[in-house]
Design a protein around this motif. Structure first.
Motif, PDB file in Angstrom:
ATOM      1  N   LEU A   1       2.334  -4.949 -10.074  1.00 34.67           N
ATOM      2  CA  LEU A   1       2.865  -5.948  -9.143  1.00 34.67           C
ATOM      3  C   LEU A   1       4.351  -5.723  -8.893  1.00 34.67           C
ATOM      4  O   LEU A   1       4.833  -5.928  -7.771  1.00 34.67           O
ATOM      5  CB  LEU A   1       2.554  -7.369  -9.607  1.00 34.67           C
ATOM      6  N   CYS A   2       5.080  -5.285  -9.910  1.00 33.43           N
ATOM      7  CA  CYS A   2       6.505  -4.993  -9.691  1.00 33.43           C
ATOM      8  C   CYS A   2       6.675  -3.813  -8.748  1.00 33.43           C
ATOM      9  O   CYS A   2       7.538  -3.837  -7.866  1.00 33.43           O
ATOM     10  CB  CYS A   2       7.210  -4.749 -11.015  1.00 33.43           C
ATOM     11  N   ALA A   3       5.849  -2.780  -8.904  1.00 34.94           N
ATOM     12  CA  ALA A   3       5.913  -1.643  -7.981  1.00 34.94           C
ATOM     13  C   ALA A   3       5.564  -2.083  -6.568  1.00 34.94           C
ATOM     14  O   ALA A   3       6.262  -1.733  -5.603  1.00 34.94           O
ATOM     15  CB  ALA A   3       4.974  -0.536  -8.454  1.00 34.94           C
ATOM     16  N   ALA A   4       4.507  -2.854  -6.405  1.00 37.33           N
ATOM     17  CA  ALA A   4       4.060  -3.285  -5.080  1.00 37.33           C
ATOM     18  C   ALA A   4       5.092  -4.170  -4.392  1.00 37.33           C
ATOM     19  O   ALA A   4       5.288  -4.080  -3.179  1.00 37.33           O
ATOM     20  CB  ALA A   4       2.723  -4.013  -5.191  1.00 37.33           C
ATOM     21  N   LEU A   5       5.764  -5.032  -5.166  1.00 39.63           N
ATOM     22  CA  LEU A   5       6.751  -5.936  -4.582  1.00 39.63           C
ATOM     23  C   LEU A   5       8.163  -5.349  -4.558  1.00 39.63           C
ATOM     24  O   LEU A   5       9.077  -5.951  -4.011  1.00 39.63           O
ATOM     25  CB  LEU A   5       6.774  -7.281  -5.322  1.00 39.63           C
ATOM     26  N   GLY A   6       8.357  -4.178  -5.164  1.00 35.95           N
ATOM     27  CA  GLY A   6       9.685  -3.561  -5.183  1.00 35.95           C
ATOM     28  C   GLY A   6      10.641  -4.225  -6.140  1.00 35.95           C
ATOM     29  O   GLY A   6      11.849  -4.265  -5.905  1.00 35.95           O
ATOM     30  N   ILE A   7      10.119  -4.765  -7.247  1.00 33.51           N
ATOM     31  CA  ILE A   7      10.954  -5.436  -8.246  1.00 33.51           C
ATOM     32  C   ILE A   7      11.439  -4.411  -9.266  1.00 33.51           C
ATOM     33  O   ILE A   7      10.643  -3.662  -9.824  1.00 33.51           O
ATOM     34  CB  ILE A   7      10.160  -6.558  -8.945  1.00 33.51           C
TER      35      ILE A   7
ATOM     36  N   CYS B   1      -1.864  -5.344  -7.228  1.00 37.48           N
ATOM     37  CA  CYS B   1      -1.002  -6.160  -8.099  1.00 37.48           C
ATOM     38  C   CYS B   1      -1.745  -6.664  -9.317  1.00 37.48           C
ATOM     39  O   CYS B   1      -1.455  -7.752  -9.829  1.00 37.48           O
ATOM     40  CB  CYS B   1      -0.460  -7.349  -7.312  1.00 37.48           C
ATOM     41  N   ASP B   2      -2.726  -5.910  -9.831  1.00 35.91           N
ATOM     42  CA  ASP B   2      -3.554  -6.409 -10.937  1.00 35.91           C
ATOM     43  C   ASP B   2      -3.043  -5.986 -12.310  1.00 35.91           C
ATOM     44  O   ASP B   2      -3.812  -5.791 -13.236  1.00 35.91           O
ATOM     45  CB  ASP B   2      -5.022  -6.016 -10.743  1.00 35.91           C
TER      46      ASP B   2
ATOM     47  N   ARG C   1       0.830  -1.217   0.000  1.00 35.02           N
ATOM     48  CA  ARG C   1       0.000   0.000   0.000  1.00 35.02           C
ATOM     49  C   ARG C   1       0.858   1.259   0.000  1.00 35.02           C
ATOM     50  O   ARG C   1       0.526   2.244  -0.656  1.00 35.02           O
ATOM     51  CB  ARG C   1      -0.929  -0.014   1.211  1.00 35.02           C
ATOM     52  N   ALA C   2       1.960   1.222   0.744  1.00 33.51           N
ATOM     53  CA  ALA C   2       2.855   2.382   0.775  1.00 33.51           C
ATOM     54  C   ALA C   2       3.534   2.600  -0.577  1.00 33.51           C
ATOM     55  O   ALA C   2       3.741   3.733  -1.004  1.00 33.51           O
ATOM     56  CB  ALA C   2       3.911   2.194   1.872  1.00 33.51           C
ATOM     57  N   ARG C   3       3.862   1.514  -1.256  1.00 35.31           N
ATOM     58  CA  ARG C   3       4.503   1.612  -2.564  1.00 35.31           C
ATOM     59  C   ARG C   3       3.528   1.981  -3.672  1.00 35.31           C
ATOM     60  O   ARG C   3       3.934   2.514  -4.701  1.00 35.31           O
ATOM     61  CB  ARG C   3       5.181   0.273  -2.910  1.00 35.31           C
ATOM     62  N   ARG C   4       2.243   1.665  -3.478  1.00 33.28           N
ATOM     63  CA  ARG C   4       1.217   1.965  -4.483  1.00 33.28           C
ATOM     64  C   ARG C   4       0.058   2.719  -3.831  1.00 33.28           C
ATOM     65  O   ARG C   4      -1.066   2.212  -3.735  1.00 33.28           O
ATOM     66  CB  ARG C   4       0.693   0.665  -5.119  1.00 33.28           C
ATOM     67  N   PRO C   5       0.316   3.962  -3.370  1.00 31.07           N
ATOM     68  CA  PRO C   5      -0.713   4.704  -2.627  1.00 31.07           C
ATOM     69  C   PRO C   5      -1.968   5.037  -3.436  1.00 31.07           C
ATOM     70  O   PRO C   5      -3.010   5.314  -2.852  1.00 31.07           O
ATOM     71  CB  PRO C   5       0.015   5.972  -2.184  1.00 31.07           C
TER      72      PRO C   5
END
Length: 194
Positions: free
Chosen positions: A132-138, A126-127, A113-117
């Motif tokens: 999903l890369c932004a949310a997981l930090g990839i 992550c849809d 949530r912090a990475r994808r406000p």
């Protein structure tokens, strides 16, 4: 304890791997935070004979790891703003891979949530492949890492998804071979069941 998918899992045709990755868990553990999600959508890119595949143009600096050993992470930048993560499949040097298109978040939701406000719901964290890369930090730093348990980015086996719970259709966001049925999704009513 989950078991990482071994290199032999990826040493097969990309379409088979794409289908069988459904239900598996992609985890990023950077040593400080662990985030993960269940894979609910994938796309297969079959190799140099597939005109929509990055490997169709041959090995370049950008696609170098797409030609790596099975189970390698191939991470690339698209539209000047998004990272996308793939699992390399088939023989080393061939250039086939599976794009991970969507996850159902499992662990580390506060971090996601912090990475994808701007995400309105947890389901939308992550849809998409860039989301999903932004949310997981990839990022590009993960390009070339093994997804088989020896790096911060790992894919673990998950519960199998029965065929009647899978939707197969054409890939999206491409301009060549658009009608090839190489996109695999867990049916919406089954995406939250583990």
């Amino acid at each position: 304890m989950r078991t990482p998918l071994p290199p032999s899992f990826y040493l097969r045709d990309a379409a088979i791997v794409a289908r069988e990755l459904l239900g598996a868990v992609l985890m990023h553990d950077d040593g400080a935070q662990v985030v993960s999600g269940r894979i609910i959508e994938t796309e297969a890119y079959l190799g140099p004979h597939d005109p929509a595949s990055h490997s169709a143009a041959g090995r370049t600096a950008r696609t170098w790891h797409m030609f790596g050993p099975p189970g390698t992470a191939y991470v690339y930048f698209i539209y000047g703003m998004h990272w996308c993560v793939n699992a390399v499949t088939g023989d080393e040097g061939y250039g086939s891979a599976v794009l991970i298109r969507a996850l159902a978040p499992l662990a580390g939701l506060e971090v996601m949530r912090a990475r994808r406000p701007k995400a309105r719901t947890d389901a939308s964290l992550c849809d998409g492949p860039g989301k999903l890369c932004a949310a997981l930090g990839i990022t590009r730093a993960h390009d070339g890492l093994m997804l088989t348990g020896a790096s911060p980015l790992t894919i673990y086996e998950g519960p199998p998804v029965p065929d009647d719970g899978v939707v197969i259709g054409p890939r999206i966001g491409i301009s060549k071979a658009v009608d090839w049925p190489l996109r695999f999704c867990i049916a919406p009513q089954r995406q939250t069941s583990a």
